[in-house]
Write an enzyme that holds these catalytic residues in place. Structure first.
Site, PDB file in Angstrom:
ATOM      1  CD1 TRP A 130      -2.752   1.581   0.369  1.00 22.41           C
ATOM      2  CD2 TRP A 130      -2.135   1.950   2.725  1.00 22.41           C
ATOM      3  NE1 TRP A 130      -3.357   2.707   0.888  1.00 22.41           N
ATOM      4  CE2 TRP A 130      -3.211   2.933   2.282  1.00 22.41           C
ATOM      5  CE3 TRP A 130      -1.763   1.767   3.899  1.00 22.41           C
ATOM      6  CZ2 TRP A 130      -3.774   3.741   3.118  1.00 22.41           C
ATOM      7  CZ3 TRP A 130      -2.063   2.483   4.739  1.00 22.41           C
ATOM      8  CH2 TRP A 130      -3.103   3.450   4.381  1.00 22.41           C
ATOM      9  CG  ASP A 211      -2.189  -2.828   7.209  1.00 23.36           C
ATOM     10  OD1 ASP A 211      -3.186  -2.839   7.934  1.00 23.36           O
ATOM     11  OD2 ASP A 211      -1.828  -1.900   6.345  1.00 23.36           O
ATOM     12  CE  LYS A 246     -11.203   0.262   2.062  1.00 25.59           C
ATOM     13  NZ  LYS A 246     -10.126   0.896   2.989  1.00 25.59           N
TER      14      LYS A 246
END
Length: 397
Positions: A130, A211, A246
């Site tokens: 990311w 993560d 999310k």
């Protein structure tokens, strides 16, 4: 003093969002945005969140400060989700969880914590990772390096190369992993590979930093914490950062957490005091609204059941879109294999397009994504898939 500052170019994704907003083409598609979208192109509120907010409104009596750890019920519920309710480390009180302003906030606190323990150390991230990872850790004073991960030729995991590189790491190194639904490539290790990675971490002594931004979007809520459970059972120390953006669809309400596993209960308690000291001089206390809502959801059997159903609905829709997209591409006569899209998971995948092809999609068809061709699969729907496949065929011929 401010005259010394120069403008910084916008994030590429923000540039895509701006260009998309200005485009008047009614058939335009935004494939770059980093949020889940439903069949109508909306990012809806989950019903479990709406119901919990109603309960919170009725029962909340004050908005005074919380303690530095944040919402206690949220922290304990997130710990159970991340590590599993049967976790020995949880039972031994070797885990401390502190709620943070989103997953990005959790990552920054993790970076500050690593730098406090090993000033100027190196964080090893997958290639690719990311993009914000590459900014967060250096901002805390750490160095960044990469290990092999994604094979661009066949859109698969470079497992052997990754293991060879990680075998060179040791005490003092921090290695960053995506727990599931790798962003941006959509490729994750399988369970056997995760076991081998955790064994390697235990043997070499580097610190795993996991993560977990998409729990529930790959296989299931329980299966998506497999990597976390493996590292916890085999390594004396690790850090997990969690995002609720999310899987609870509370993006702008900023709900996340940092969890630290230590070798003993006393050391875990010591580390928590360091986290509190770090957050105190950063944002002092995290916003509480979304964590209080999630606390209500995860401590209500009824709302937890509804949440699980809604997460499964989002996951199944994305997986269905992957299958449909591959089917339509094959039927279109495109002479390239896109079957990897079905083998990958989560919201994102690379399409393997050149920068010129991405720009042609944008300029000729008003289809927007970043130059790497990272695509948000959840942005597709029954109304735009055929248009996209036609455009894809055009730029590939």
């Amino acid at each position: 003093m401010l005259d010394q500052l120069k403008a910084i170019p916008p994030d590429p994704i923000l540039g895509v969002i701006t260009a998309f907003a200005k485009d008047s083409n009614p058939r335009k598609i935004d494939l770059g945005v980093g949020v889940y979208r439903d069949e109508n192109g909306e990012t809806p509120l989950l019903k479990c969140v709406v119901d919990a907010e109603k309960r919170l409104f009725e029962q909340q009596k004050t908005k005074t400060y919380l303690g530095p750890a944040g919402v206690a019920g949220f922290n304990s519920a997130i710990s159970r989700l991340a590590f599993g309710p049967e976790s020995e480390a949880l039972a031994e009180n070797r885990i401390r969880t502190v709620h943070t302003p989103g997953g990005t906030g959790a990552l920054r606190v993790a970076a500050d914590l690593v730098n406090a323990a090993h000033p100027g150390g190196t964080v090893w991230a997958s290639e690719p990772t990311w993009p914000n990872h590459l900014s967060i850790f250096p901002a805390a004073g750490l160095s960044m390096a990469s290990y092999p991960y994604f094979d661009k030729v066949d859109s698969s995991l470079r497992f052997d190369a990754m293991m060879e590189a990680l075998a060179q790491r040791g005490p003092g190194d921090t290695v960053l992993f995506h727990a599931c639904c790798h962003n941006p490539c959509g490729v994750s290790p399988d369970e056997e590979q995760w076991e081998a990675i955790a064994d390697l971490a235990a043997g070499k002594g580097f610190l795993p930093l996991i993560d977990m931004a998409y729990q529930g979007f790959e296989r299931s809520i329980e299966q998506d914490n497999f990597a976390v459970r493996q590292f916890t059972s085999k390594c004396p120390e690790l850090i997990v950062t969690t995002s609720c953006s999310k899987n609870f669809a509370v993006y702008r309400d900023r709900a996340g957490a940092i969890s630290v596993v230590a070798g003993t209960a006393q050391k875990a308690a010591d580390v928590e005091t360091v986290i509190h000291a770090l957050t105190r001089k950063n944002y002092s206390m995290a916003p509480a609204h979304a964590p209080e809502v999630i606390d209500i959801i995860l401590n209500s059997e009824e709302l937890t059941g509804l949440w699980r159903k809604e997460v499964a609905g989002m996951r199944n829709r994305i997986n269905g879109l992957r299958a449909t997209l591959v089917e339509k591409i094959n039927a279109s006569g495109i002479d390239r294999d896109f079957s990897f899209l079905q083998r990958q998971s989560g919201m994102f995948s690379f399409l393997g397009l050149s920068v010129d092809q991405v720009r042609r999609l944008r300029e000729e068809f008003s289809i927007y994504t970043v130059d790497s061709s990272r695509t948000n699969i959840a942005s597709f729907n029954s109304g735009n898939l055929d248009y996209f496949v036609t455009a894809l065929r055009t730029v590939l011929t």
